[in-house]
Design an enzyme around this catalytic site. Structure first.
Site, PDB file in Angstrom:
ATOM      1  N   GLU B 244      32.233  44.342  42.734  1.00 53.14           N
ATOM      2  CA  GLU B 244      32.757  45.604  42.222  1.00 53.14           C
ATOM      3  C   GLU B 244      34.282  45.657  42.331  1.00 53.14           C
ATOM      4  O   GLU B 244      34.880  45.083  43.230  1.00 53.14           O
ATOM      5  CB  GLU B 244      32.127  46.776  42.967  1.00 53.14           C
ATOM      6  CG  GLU B 244      32.536  46.861  44.418  1.00 53.14           C
ATOM      7  CD  GLU B 244      31.820  48.018  45.100  1.00 53.14           C
ATOM      8  OE1 GLU B 244      30.614  48.118  44.959  1.00 53.14           O
ATOM      9  OE2 GLU B 244      32.505  48.796  45.771  1.00 53.14           O
ATOM     10  N   SER B 369      46.465  36.077  37.356  1.00 55.48           N
ATOM     11  CA  SER B 369      47.618  36.790  36.803  1.00 55.48           C
ATOM     12  C   SER B 369      47.185  37.716  35.667  1.00 55.48           C
ATOM     13  O   SER B 369      46.114  37.544  35.081  1.00 55.48           O
ATOM     14  CB  SER B 369      48.653  35.796  36.281  1.00 55.48           C
ATOM     15  OG  SER B 369      48.148  35.156  35.124  1.00 55.48           O
ATOM     16  N   GLU B 371      48.201  37.751  32.774  1.00 54.23           N
ATOM     17  CA  GLU B 371      48.026  36.972  31.551  1.00 54.23           C
ATOM     18  C   GLU B 371      46.638  36.331  31.507  1.00 54.23           C
ATOM     19  O   GLU B 371      45.987  36.301  30.460  1.00 54.23           O
ATOM     20  CB  GLU B 371      49.122  35.902  31.445  1.00 54.23           C
ATOM     21  CG  GLU B 371      50.499  36.453  31.085  1.00 54.23           C
ATOM     22  CD  GLU B 371      51.141  37.276  32.203  1.00 54.23           C
ATOM     23  OE1 GLU B 371      50.776  37.089  33.389  1.00 54.23           O
ATOM     24  OE2 GLU B 371      52.010  38.111  31.902  1.00 54.23           O
TER      25      GLU B 371
END
Lengths: 366, 385
Positions: B244, B369, B371
Site C-alpha cells: 500500500e 525516480s 521519471e
C-alpha cells in the site's frame, strides 16, 4: 469516508454515458454552434424526462431528492462530449431559488425547469464587479406592493434563452435577489457569443416593475455566495469530463500517429507529458468530488476551482501541443475542449480569485 | 459519498495525537518543533517508545507483532506522526525486509529476524543500487557464488542509507550470471559484521551522512539467508513495491512543511500578497494530493489493490515536498544563507530549513525516480510504449 457510487448513482452515470455516446457526440455541439439558441429544446425536455434537471431538488416539486454530487456525476459525463444544453447554469440558478426561496417560489419556477420546459439563468456579473458578487450597481427600490429595478448585467450564462432570471441588486443597502420574468417590460436581453461556441446575454433592466412575491428571502448575499460556489463546483465536474476526453483523445493519437517511422507514443518526452496530464486529471478529479460533496465549505470549493484552472489549462493546452498542427484547426475537436475549459476557468471566479479567497479562509481558521 | 472519517477513526486520531503528545520526550520535541535533524540514537529512542505502545509496525500481521489496525487507522497513525514531526523510523527493517520475510521467508528466518526488527535490537539497511545500477537496477553486478552451504558475495553497493548504523543489510545479488537480467538475481540477508564487508559513509548536500558505500569482498553468507527462491530475488523486490502506498504521498509531511512556511512568513513579518498567494497555491496542491490520497485510502480500506490514482502519489508528493521547502527558503530571504547557524542568528523555526531543502532534492530520485514512475504509468496505465 466513502467514494463509492450508490446504486442510484451508478444508474445515473450509466444513463449519462449512454446519452453522450449515442445521442450527443461532439458533432451535435458543433452543429449547434451556428444555431441561434445554441442548444436544443427537445434535448432539454429529454434531460427533464431523464430526471437530471430535478436531481438536487425535493420530491415535493417533482425533483429527485438527490444531492449536488449526483448533478456533478452527470455533468462530468456531459463534459466529455461538450453537451451544450444549459444544465449547469440553469441548475445553479435553480439552487439559488431552492436555497433562498419559499415553497410557492420553488413550485412556480423550479417545477417547470425540472420538467425541461423552461430554463433559468443567474444574472449577477456586472461590468465593474469582476468576481466580487457584493459589488452590485444594479439597484432595486421598494414601491407599493413590489419593487422597481434598474441596472445592467452581463455574461449571464445561457441568459439568452432563460424564461426566468435570478437577478442580484442592491436594495436598502444590502444585496437582494429577485426572480424576474425575461419578458417583463423594461428587460432587454441581448444574446452574445462566447468563445466556447455557447451563448450568454447582456441584459439591461430599465425601471422593471414586479411584485413582492419575486423577492427571494430577505437577505441575498449569502444565498448568492452559495450559488456561485454551486456554479464553481459544477464547473469543476464538467472540467474533469473535458480532461478525461482530451487525455483519451491524446493518448489514442500518440498510439496511432507515426513520424520518423515509429508511433510518436514511443517517444519518452511525449509519454511523460501524457503522464503529467494524467496526474493533473486525477488531482482535479479528487477536488471536483470534494467540491461537490462539500459545496457548503467555501475553502474546499476555492481549492477545487483553483486546481481545476491549473490542471485544466495544462491538460487542454498540452492536448493541443501533442496533436501538433491539426490541434489548432477548427476541424479538430481538441480545440473545442480547450476553449470550453477556458470558459469554465473564467466563470464563478478564476484561479487568482479563488487562491486569494482560499488564503483568507484558511488563514482565518489557523 | 462522504469525505468525513468515521467516529471510530476520529477517536483513533485523537488517541494517536494524545499518545504522541504524552510520549515524546522533551529533547525530541524541541528538535521536532524546528524540523531539526534527528541523530540515529534519537530515532532508535523513538522506535522503542512506539514499540512499547505496539505501534512500531502498523502494517504487520498480528501474528508477527502488528497491532491489527485497519488501513485508515494505519494512515492516520502515519499522518499524525508526520504532522508531529516525530523522528522518522528507518523503513528498511519495518517496511521492507520485515514484510519480505513475512511474505517469502522461512519459519526460521521469521523467528530469527522479525522480533529484533520490531524491538529495534537490529538495524537494517538496503543493498539494491550499485554505481552502475541505479534506475536500471536489474543490471546490478554484485555476485554471489555458491560454495558448499554458503554463498560468497563480492561487489559494491551504494546509497546504502544508514549502513553505518546497521547490523544487517538485505541485498539483491547476481546468482546466475548466464540468465537474463532479472532472472539471475537473488534476495540475500547479510550480516554486516561479516569479514570482508566494509561500510563508508559520505555526506549528502544536506550536510548529514545519510548514505554509505558498502563493499563486499568474498563475504561468506549461509544459503539459509536467501529469502525466496534462489534466482527469485526480483519477485521478492517487486512484491515490496506493490504494497500500500497511502503514506508514500507524504501528505502529513507536506502539511507540516506548509505550517512551517506560514510560521516563517510570520517570523519574517511578510504580508506581501504575492507570498500569501504562493503559500495558498501550494496549500491547494496539498489539498488535492490529500484528497487523492483519501480516494486511495478508501479503496485500500475496502481491501482493493492500489488503483490508478495511487500511482501519482509518489510523483506529486515528492515534487510538492520540494516546492514547500523551496518556498520556505524564499520566505527566509537572507536567512536562507545560514548553514547550521549558532543560536540567535536566525529565528529557531528557520534554523534547520536549509539542510532539509538541500537533502529533499532526493525525494524525486529515491524509491524509483519520478521519471521511472512516469515510464511505469505511461506503459501500464496509458498504454504508451
Amino acid at each position: 469516508m466513502n467514494f463509492e457510487l450508490s446504486e442510484d448513482q451508478r444508474m445515473i452515470v450509466d444513463a449519462a454515458v449512454g446519452f453522450v455516446r449515442k445521442q450527443s457526440p461532439v458533432t451535435r455541439m458543433r452543429k449547434l454552434r451556428d444555431d441561434d439558441r445554441g442548444w436544443s429544446p427537445d434535448t432539454w425536455r429529454q434531460m427533464g424526462e431523464l430526471g437530471w434537471l430535478g436531481l438536487p431538488f425535493p420530491e415535493s416539486i417533482g425533483g429527485f431528492g438527490g444531492s449536488l454530487v449526483d448533478v456533478a456525476l452527470v455533468l462530468e459525463q456531459l463534459g466529455t462530449t461538450l453537451v451544450p444544453e444549459p444544465m449547469a447554469s440553469s441548475l445553479t440558478a435553480g439552487m439559488t431559488i431552492l436555497r433562498a426561496g419559499d415553497e410557492a417560489q420553488h413550485k412556480a419556477w423550479l417545477a417547470p425547469m425540472i420538467e425541461g420546459k423552461a430554463s433559468l439563468a443567474l444574472a449577477w456579473a456586472e461590468r465593474e464587479s469582476r468576481y466580487d458578487a457584493t459589488k452590485v450597481a444594479t439597484s432595486a427600490e421598494r414601491i407599493r406592493a413590489g419593487y422597481r429595478l434598474s441596472g445592467h448585467k452581463q455574461f449571464v450564462l445561457d441568459g439568452h434563452a432563460a424564461s426566468q432570471l435570478v437577478v442580484s441588486a442592491r436594495c436598502d443597502g444590502a444585496v437582494a435577489l429577485f426572480v424576474i420574468d425575461a419578458t417583463t417590460p423594461g428587460v432587454r436581453v441581448r444574446p452574445l457569443r462566447t468563445l466556447d461556441g455557447r451563448r450568454a446575454a447582456a441584459i439591461d433592466f430599465e425601471d422593471v416593475v414586479f411584485g413582492d412575491d419575486r423577492r427571494l428571502g430577505r437577505e441575498g448575499a449569502t444565498a448568492l455566495a452559495y450559488a456561485l460556489d454551486v456554479g464553481a463546483a459544477l464547473a469543476c465536474a464538467e472540467g474533469v469530463g473535458i480532461m478525461r476526453a482530451v487525455l483519451a483523445m491524446t493518448t489514442e493519437y500518440l498510439r496511432t500517429r507515426e513520424q520518423f517511422g515509429v508511433k510518436i507514443g514511443s517517444f519518452q518526452v511525449l509519454q511523460h507529458r501524457a503522464v503529467d496530464m494524467f496526474v493533473e486529471l486525477e488531482l482535479a478529479y479528487s477536488m471536483a468530488l470534494a467540491a461537490a460533496i462539500q459545496v457548503d465549505q467555501p475553502a474546499t470549493v476555492s481549492a477545487a476551482k483553483a486546481q481545476l484552472a491549473e490542471s485544466g489549462r495544462f491538460v487542454t493546452q498540452q492536448a493541443i501541443q501533442l496533436h501538433g498542427g491539426i490541434g489548432i484547426t477548427d476541424e479538430h475537436d481538441v480545440g473545442l475542449y480547450f476553449k470550453r475549459m477556458h470558459a469554465l476557468n473564467a466563470m464563478y471566479g478564476d484561479a487568482e480569485y479563488h487562491i486569494a479567497r482560499f488564503a483568507t479562509l484558511v488563514q482565518s481558521t489557523r | 459519498m462522504d469525505l468525513a472519517y468515521s467516529a471510530e477513526h476520529t477517536a483513533f486520531r485523537a488517541e494517536v495525537r494524545a499518545f504522541i503528545a504524552g510520549a515524546m520526550p522533551p529533547h525530541l520535541r524541541a528538535k521536532a518543533d524546528i524540523d531539526a535533524h534527528f541523530e540515529h540514537h534519537e530515532v532508535m529512542e523513538w522506535h522503542r517508545i512506539l514499540h512499547a505502545k505496539g505501534w512500531v509496525a502498523p502494517h504487520w500481521p498480528v501474528e508477527h507483532g502488528g497491532p491489527g489496525l485497519d488501513a485508515t487507522q494505519r494512515f492516520i497513525l502515519g499522518e499524525e506522526l508526520e504532522l508531529a514531526n516525530a523522528p522518522q523510523l528507518s523503513p528498511f527493517g519495518l517496511s521492507m525486509v520485515g514484510p519480505a520475510i513475512i511474505e517469502f521467508g522461512t519459519p526460521e528466518q521469521k523467528a530469527r529476524f522479525l522480533p529484533k526488527i520490531l524491538a529495534g535490537d537490529e538495524v537494517w539497511c538496503q543493498g539494491y543500487s550499485e554505481p552502475n545500477a541505479g534506475s536500471d537496477l536489474a543490471s546490478l553486478r554484485t555476485r554471489a557464488i555458491a560454495d558448499g552451504d554458503d554463498l560468497l558475495v563480492t561487489g559494491q553497493k551504494t546509497w546504502t542509507t544508514h549502513a553505518q548504523y546497521a547490523d544487517w543489510i538485505f541485498c539483491l545479488v547476481r546468482t546466475d550470471p548466464d540468465a537474463k537480467k532479472q532472472s539471475g538475481i537473488s534476495f540475500l540477508l547479510i550480516d554486516l559484521k561479516s569479514p570482508g564487508a566494509t561500510v563508508k559513509p559520505f555526506l549528502t548536500i544536506g550536510g548529514t551522512p545519510a548514505f554509505c558505500e558498502t563493499w563486499f569482498d568474498n563475504v561468506r553468507v549461509p544459503r539459509a539467508n536467501l529469502v525466496g527462491q534462489l534466482h527469485g530475488g526480483w519477485t521478492v523486490a517487486k512484491a515490496l513495491l506493490g504494497h500500500e502506498r497511502t503514506l508514500i504521498a507524504a501528505v502529513g509531511h507536506i502539511g507540516r512543511a506548509l505550517r512551517t512556511c506560514r510560521r516563517i512568513a510570520a517570523a519574517q513579518g511578510l504580508t506581501d500578497p504575492a507570498f500569501t498567494a504562493k503559500i495558498a497555491r501550494l496549500a491547494i496542491r496539498h489539498r488535492s494530493l490529500e484528497m487523492t490520497n483519501l480516494r486511495s485510502l478508501a479503496s485500500a480500506q475496502l481491501g482493493r489493490a492500489p488503483g490508478p490514482e495511487s500511482s501519482i502519489l509518489k510523483i506529486r508528493g515528492a515534487e510538492l515536498l520540494q516546492q514547500c521547502y523551496e518556498l520556505a527558503m524564499e520566505l527566509m530571504g537572507h536567512d536562507s544563507l545560514a548553514w547550521f547557524p549558532e543560536p540567535g542568528i536566525v529565528p529557531p523555526i528557520e534554523s534547520a530549513i536549509a539542510p532539509a531543502f538541500c537533502y529533499l532534492r532526493a525525494t524525486t530520485i529515491y524509491g524509483g525516480s519520478n521519471e521511472i514512475q512516469k515510464n511505469i504509468i505511461a506503459k501500464h496505465l496509458l498504454r504508451l510504449a
